[in-house]
Design a protein around this motif. Structure first.
Motif, mmCIF file in Angstrom:
data_model
loop_
_atom_site.group_PDB
_atom_site.id
_atom_site.type_symbol
_atom_site.label_atom_id
_atom_site.label_comp_id
_atom_site.label_asym_id
_atom_site.label_seq_id
_atom_site.Cartn_x
_atom_site.Cartn_y
_atom_site.Cartn_z
ATOM 1 N N UNK A 173 122.481 -28.469 59.334
ATOM 2 C CA UNK A 173 122.709 -27.024 60.068
ATOM 3 C C UNK A 173 123.641 -26.367 59.413
ATOM 4 N N UNK A 174 123.885 -25.132 60.049
ATOM 5 C CA UNK A 174 124.993 -24.408 59.552
ATOM 6 C C UNK A 174 126.394 -24.876 60.168
ATOM 7 N N UNK A 202 121.622 -29.523 52.544
ATOM 8 C CA UNK A 202 120.013 -29.546 52.915
ATOM 9 C C UNK A 202 119.943 -30.851 51.865
ATOM 10 N N UNK A 203 119.122 -31.873 52.172
ATOM 11 C CA UNK A 203 118.696 -33.137 51.276
ATOM 12 C C UNK A 203 117.282 -33.369 51.313
ATOM 13 N N UNK A 204 116.781 -33.457 50.161
ATOM 14 C CA UNK A 204 115.470 -34.160 50.162
ATOM 15 C C UNK A 204 115.310 -35.184 48.905
ATOM 16 N N UNK A 205 114.261 -35.670 48.489
ATOM 17 C CA UNK A 205 114.331 -36.773 47.777
ATOM 18 C C UNK A 205 114.776 -36.734 46.310
ATOM 19 N N UNK A 206 114.742 -35.332 45.846
ATOM 20 C CA UNK A 206 115.146 -34.921 44.448
ATOM 21 C C UNK A 206 116.730 -34.393 44.712
ATOM 22 N N UNK A 207 117.181 -33.680 45.441
ATOM 23 C CA UNK A 207 118.332 -33.139 45.495
ATOM 24 C C UNK A 207 119.163 -32.920 46.916
ATOM 25 N N UNK A 208 120.675 -32.786 46.508
ATOM 26 C CA UNK A 208 121.469 -32.541 47.730
ATOM 27 C C UNK A 208 121.802 -31.135 47.552
#
Length: 163
Positions: free
Chosen positions: A38-39, A50-56
């Motif tokens: 969140x902010x 923000x985090x996903x399976x490929x990048x932060x």
């Protein structure tokens, strides 16, 4: 009686786990799990990780008037406590005049060494330099330094859960 002792022994671990407060979501395209802080309000900017399976993705939005137009050549320097150590990164986003700046790290099982460095020490100043005549400094107060360090360490720990 044994159950009470076990609960009392696990209580400190439960309190520590609550420090890591990330919002869980689902990517609309890939249907994979994503996490977000969140902010976070900083003096002169807001930050969302923000985090996903490929990048932060460290997503900064500067509210300083002299940091509005940022391009691909804009750099950010994180100056650590002690004043001699720093980490530098280039803008991973596109040119914009909204004060938006991205720093993207690869998400992997072993973690990112530059990201580990950001979580190891308190950050005193975030400096944007690029197309303007002078660099733009975002000086962090002690409470922001600790909160940012805690958040980054939380991100490092939890980023492996979305791989």
């Amino acid at each position: 009686m044994k159950q009470i002792v076990v609960v009392c022994m696990l209580f400190p671990f439960a309190m520590k786990a609550q420090d890591c407060n990330l919002k869980k979501g689902t990517d609309a395209i890939t249907s994979k799990t994503t996490l977000s802080t969140g902010f976070i309000e900083l003096p002169g900017a807001t930050l969302s990780i923000d985090i996903n399976s490929k990048e932060i993705d460290f997503f900064f939005v500067s509210s300083l008037p002299n940091a509005k137009c940022l391009d691909e050549n804009t750099e950010v320097s994180f100056l650590f406590e002690g004043g001699k150590l720093k980490s530098e990164f280039k803008n991973s986003g596109s040119m914009n005049c909204d004060g938006i700046f991205h720093v993207i790290f690869r998400n992997s099982v072993y973690g990112s060494s530059p990201l580990q460095k950001l979580g190891a020490r308190k950050i005193l100043t975030i400096r944007l330099s690029g197309n303007g005549p002078k660099p733009i400094d975002i000086s962090l107060k002690p409470e922001h330094q600790q909160a940012l360090m805690t958040t980054i360490n939380c991100v490092i720990k939890e980023s492996k859960t979305v791989l």
